[in-house]
Design a protein around this motif. Sequence first.
Motif, PDB file in Angstrom:
ATOM      1  N   LYS A 519       0.820  -1.221   0.000  1.00  0.00           N
ATOM      2  CA  LYS A 519       0.000   0.000   0.000  1.00  0.00           C
ATOM      3  C   LYS A 519       0.855   1.274   0.000  1.00  0.00           C
ATOM      4  O   LYS A 519       0.412   2.308  -0.483  1.00  0.00           O
ATOM      5  N   VAL A 522       2.087   1.388  -4.023  1.00  0.00           N
ATOM      6  CA  VAL A 522       1.334   0.952  -5.208  1.00  0.00           C
ATOM      7  C   VAL A 522       0.846   2.166  -6.005  1.00  0.00           C
ATOM      8  O   VAL A 522       0.554   3.233  -5.445  1.00  0.00           O
ATOM      9  N   ARG A 523       0.831   2.001  -7.364  1.00  0.00           N
ATOM     10  CA  ARG A 523       0.241   3.023  -8.245  1.00  0.00           C
ATOM     11  C   ARG A 523      -0.809   2.298  -9.070  1.00  0.00           C
ATOM     12  O   ARG A 523      -0.486   1.712 -10.101  1.00  0.00           O
ATOM     13  N   TYR A 524      -2.055   2.323  -8.620  1.00  0.00           N
ATOM     14  CA  TYR A 524      -3.071   1.513  -9.299  1.00  0.00           C
ATOM     15  C   TYR A 524      -3.240   1.947 -10.746  1.00  0.00           C
ATOM     16  O   TYR A 524      -3.574   1.151 -11.608  1.00  0.00           O
TER      17      TYR A 524
ATOM     18  N   THR B  80      -6.543   5.840   4.105  1.00  0.00           N
ATOM     19  CA  THR B  80      -5.154   6.282   3.982  1.00  0.00           C
ATOM     20  C   THR B  80      -5.088   7.791   3.771  1.00  0.00           C
ATOM     21  O   THR B  80      -5.883   8.344   3.013  1.00  0.00           O
ATOM     22  N   ARG B  97       2.503   7.911   2.899  1.00  0.00           N
ATOM     23  CA  ARG B  97       1.118   7.460   3.084  1.00  0.00           C
ATOM     24  C   ARG B  97       1.019   6.896   4.487  1.00  0.00           C
ATOM     25  O   ARG B  97       1.833   6.059   4.868  1.00  0.00           O
ATOM     26  N   PRO B 218      -2.294   9.561  -8.628  1.00  0.00           N
ATOM     27  CA  PRO B 218      -2.420   8.210  -8.064  1.00  0.00           C
ATOM     28  C   PRO B 218      -3.153   8.152  -6.726  1.00  0.00           C
ATOM     29  O   PRO B 218      -3.574   7.076  -6.313  1.00  0.00           O
TER      30      PRO B 218
END
Lengths: 598, 598
Positions: A519, A522-524, B80, B97, B218
């Motif tokens: 998490k 991550v870069r969705y 987040t 994050r 993102p």
Amino acid sequence: MSTPTMKESEVDVLIIGAGPAGLMACNALARNGIKVRIIDQRSEKVAAGHADGIQPRTLEIFQSYGLADALFKDGAQLHTAAFYNPSSNGGIELTDRVPDVTAPTARYPFELTLHQGEIESIFLNSLRKFNIEVSRPVVPTSIKIIEEKVNDPSANAVQVVLQHNDGDQELEIVNTKYVIGADGAHSWVRKTLDIPMIGEQTNYIWGVVDLTPDTDFPDIRNRTAIHSNNGSCMIIPREGDKVRLYIQLDDKSGLITSTGRVDKQKATPELLLEIARKTLHPYTIQTPEVFEWWTIYIIGQRVASKFSVQERVFIVGDACHTHSPKAGQGMNASMGDSHNLAWKLAHVIKGSATKSLLHTYELERKKYAQDLIDFDKKFASLFSGKPRTEEHQDGVSHTEFLKIFQTFGGFTSGIGIHYADSIITQSQSQSTALNLKIGERLLPQVFMRAADTRPVEIQDLCPSDGRFKILVFMGNTSQKTVLERAHSVAEELGSLLSKFANGNVFLLFDILSISSAKKADVRYNHLPFLLRSHWSKALIDDTDATGKKGGDGYQSYGIDEMGGAVVIVRPDGYIGTIVPLDGISNVGSYFNSFIETE
Amino acid sequence: MSTPTMKESEVDVLIIGAGPAGLMACNALARNGIKVRIIDQRSEKVAAGHADGIQPRTLEIFQSYGLADALFKDGAQLHTAAFYNPSSNGGIELTDRVPDVTAPTARYPFELTLHQGEIESIFLNSLRKFNIEVSRPVVPTSIKIIEEKVNDPSANAVQVVLQHNDGDQELEIVNTKYVIGADGAHSWVRKTLDIPMIGEQTNYIWGVVDLTPDTDFPDIRNRTAIHSNNGSCMIIPREGDKVRLYIQLDDKSGLITSTGRVDKQKATPELLLEIARKTLHPYTIQTPEVFEWWTIYIIGQRVASKFSVQERVFIVGDACHTHSPKAGQGMNASMGDSHNLAWKLAHVIKGSATKSLLHTYELERKKYAQDLIDFDKKFASLFSGKPRTEEHQDGVSHTEFLKIFQTFGGFTSGIGIHYADSIITQSQSQSTALNLKIGERLLPQVFMRAADTRPVEIQDLCPSDGRFKILVFMGNTSQKTVLERAHSVAEELGSLLSKFANGNVFLLFDILSISSAKKADVRYNHLPFLLRSHWSKALIDDTDATGKKGGDGYQSYGIDEMGGAVVIVRPDGYIGTIVPLDGISNVGSYFNSFIETE
């Protein structure tokens, strides 16, 4: 041809019988957009009593239709099974308490009980959203399969005449593609079509009473099996403060005739409770002011010789199998039949699948019904047997009983159902996702959505909406080479799937991607579109923000992070097949075997 | 006296304003059986925009009224928080994050966003079950407190004249015991009663736009704080695919007049988005076809000098405090006021509590409002400040910003609210349950029901039903001496509580018992009746059947198993006091200080 005075109508599927099996089928078909009609001979839904146990797998199925919350709202939950056996001073005593459900992967690790009428209500409320009401009181008077139309999938190959019993006995001709007989143990559909039941009655006779107990028995809110020297009894807690007692009846009960039949004239709930009282001693139970419901039955364990006629008329539920209620399987097996049949009918009616798909209904469900009865025989015989004591060394010991109870836990919970190989269950590359057994239901698992770290249960992303779910496990897409592989897998998969459904991929398939990226980084939106057709379709295998949920999905599924996997989940939640990332063409061969290409 | 043509009516509580604060009060009072009426000047509920953040504690409060499911159904969840800061190449980059909620005990570890109109709908639907509709469009035209009646709790000491704006402007006199002014930042009630607001406007000016974004950013589905050299921006994901952007406006925006006011004439959502675009660079965001909602505001941080007039007219929500929306506190603080006030009013109106109870509303909520503003000043100033860069060494560093974000996590989540000592919050014997802080909300904890091993969240057994919850931690009642102590505790407690509510103990009190006995051998029915007035009221501190839930309650609450404890939870879920098992008489002294005895 119809007589001129007869009303005539048309529908894709006519369902005969609006009990749990019929309603499950109707709701599933309606949700799949099929024109369906359901009739019932009763003028109202069931008011009390009857079946009421919902097994863990059935809870998952209800959840897949968005209907589980209604069950949880009012149902009783059975978490603990208690066992009582003879004590040294002539009564009974607590021997053991164990988890009621022995199925470690169950999403809901308990049984739920709720009066059948409430369960029917849940479906009736859902059906109203599709503008469907049960036609009642209506009975079928004749059924005819029109031979010359059977092989034309778009033809109304079945003609049923209905009689409306709510006034002037009006007759109506229904021309339909398919009929589902969900009309119970004495099924008119089955009898009319001459389908024999195979199996026999047992000698086990049981009484059932529903009441709100006033008792000093400490396990009255647990599922309790009592083996006493004065007979056997099973306690099943129900919604609110109610309890159901199953009471073994033997010769001493005075309710059995010399020919071994039940003498229903003599039976009263007071008498049944009196017998239970002897079993419960030294604990006491008061006679309530009212008994909500009661009955007496002989266990019959039978399966229909076939589950369909020319794959145009199908029978589901009690119409094709009956067994003892104490194993708590009846309603679950019935609704499971409909859940299995409905999506297949829907695909064939819509023209997206070949008719061969329908053949898998009997293949999968008849075997299950037979297994159920084999188990039921063992269980009923053990439960009806005498407890082992000093005098009865050949009696049933607790250890023996508990062993059967737990060995068959996967089975009785419904979680362990395993469908055999067929066009829709293709055992290949099992080792690519070692713990997702092809033919078994998708294991529940919490993943995080990549875009917002929201924990989601993967079963909730695989609803019973008629679509095949394609789960693409890509490995850690935060690594450049892995991301590149995801792009090429998506390209191959997309071009392959576009052969079906006229290229409208998302009509037939829902695609979820599960990355093992974390998490934090991550870069969705770096994923190819097919793997994130909506941002909520891109998942990661990581813990949630609190670190308490998720994070072990690849491991629990037995998928290697480097290797990845594509898992195809059938519309009913069962694993259809598994494909390695370097064998994507197998996705095509799987669907080619039963999905129409244009 | 009224003129002969005026309609005249009577009600226990008149609520002016049907926003979230007014509706929360109305729903809580109705649930407590109080005759309540609510009016609003708008002819319909809010359609878009406005406040929309629901904090973890507010989720717990909604759940206590049975209304949380409706929030979860459609709300977006913020798990987040992402932080972007200037990158070396002139744009911004992801710095960090972290969990959006920094409150380890939160039952729901996320913020939820949902359009204010939906939140109002949840209340309106709930109110319909009590047959209550909002009277609208209706405005108050005068309010009068009748001095000679103020000290008679049963008197209608307030007279309000209403004007119905839906036709012939009919006037109506309402005679009421209490008025709640929930009429927003420009409160008519507050102004009419001459209650000054203390505090000031800031120089921070912000624009807000709601849109469905098409972007390559993102973290568009996370709560994201962006500090760029081109201004600051906060992203708040909303339900569905929507997002809210808070955009800092400075002199360069062209929207600020020379006197430092906003030039609303010049502002358009397109212009605001254009400013956001500079902040987001190198990421892009398209101009949507429609902007759902937009506004511009100057942060004002003010608290009313008092929250009631003679404890007959109360103000709640924005009527008594305003602050910056980015801290996401507005609606939460507002509904929290009502949640705090409603049960107190209900008890005084019903005659079960003395009028002194009402005094604690201002005591508790004014301090909280002031704390909130102090926090808000820090937060708003940091957030509006320049990021620290090579050129701006005095700018705000990420470390600094994150520290404030997390330090105040307990506060911004609402979880950390701590009410000071008063007649209802009596700090004594804190060490008896070390982690249940007197004045803070009851910690969520899963226990098992003794009778059926069903896991239950203790917060769900403490609904906002107006009753005080008495939690009796008895130790391991499977031990004979401990069970005997439970019997004598119950006897003393029962005799003591029967002095209140005319001996009808369960009208005022709900009693839960928590034994540390284990599921294998517990006998719930050995407990005295008071500690299991229904079988579901007897709990144990053990794991569920799967071993996965519960089992650490005594430890997490800091209660010694040998010593036990009695914990009194106020009707709003806050710990009122704690009493050791050998000091049960203190339960009496606690209630004697504000509950009426007959």
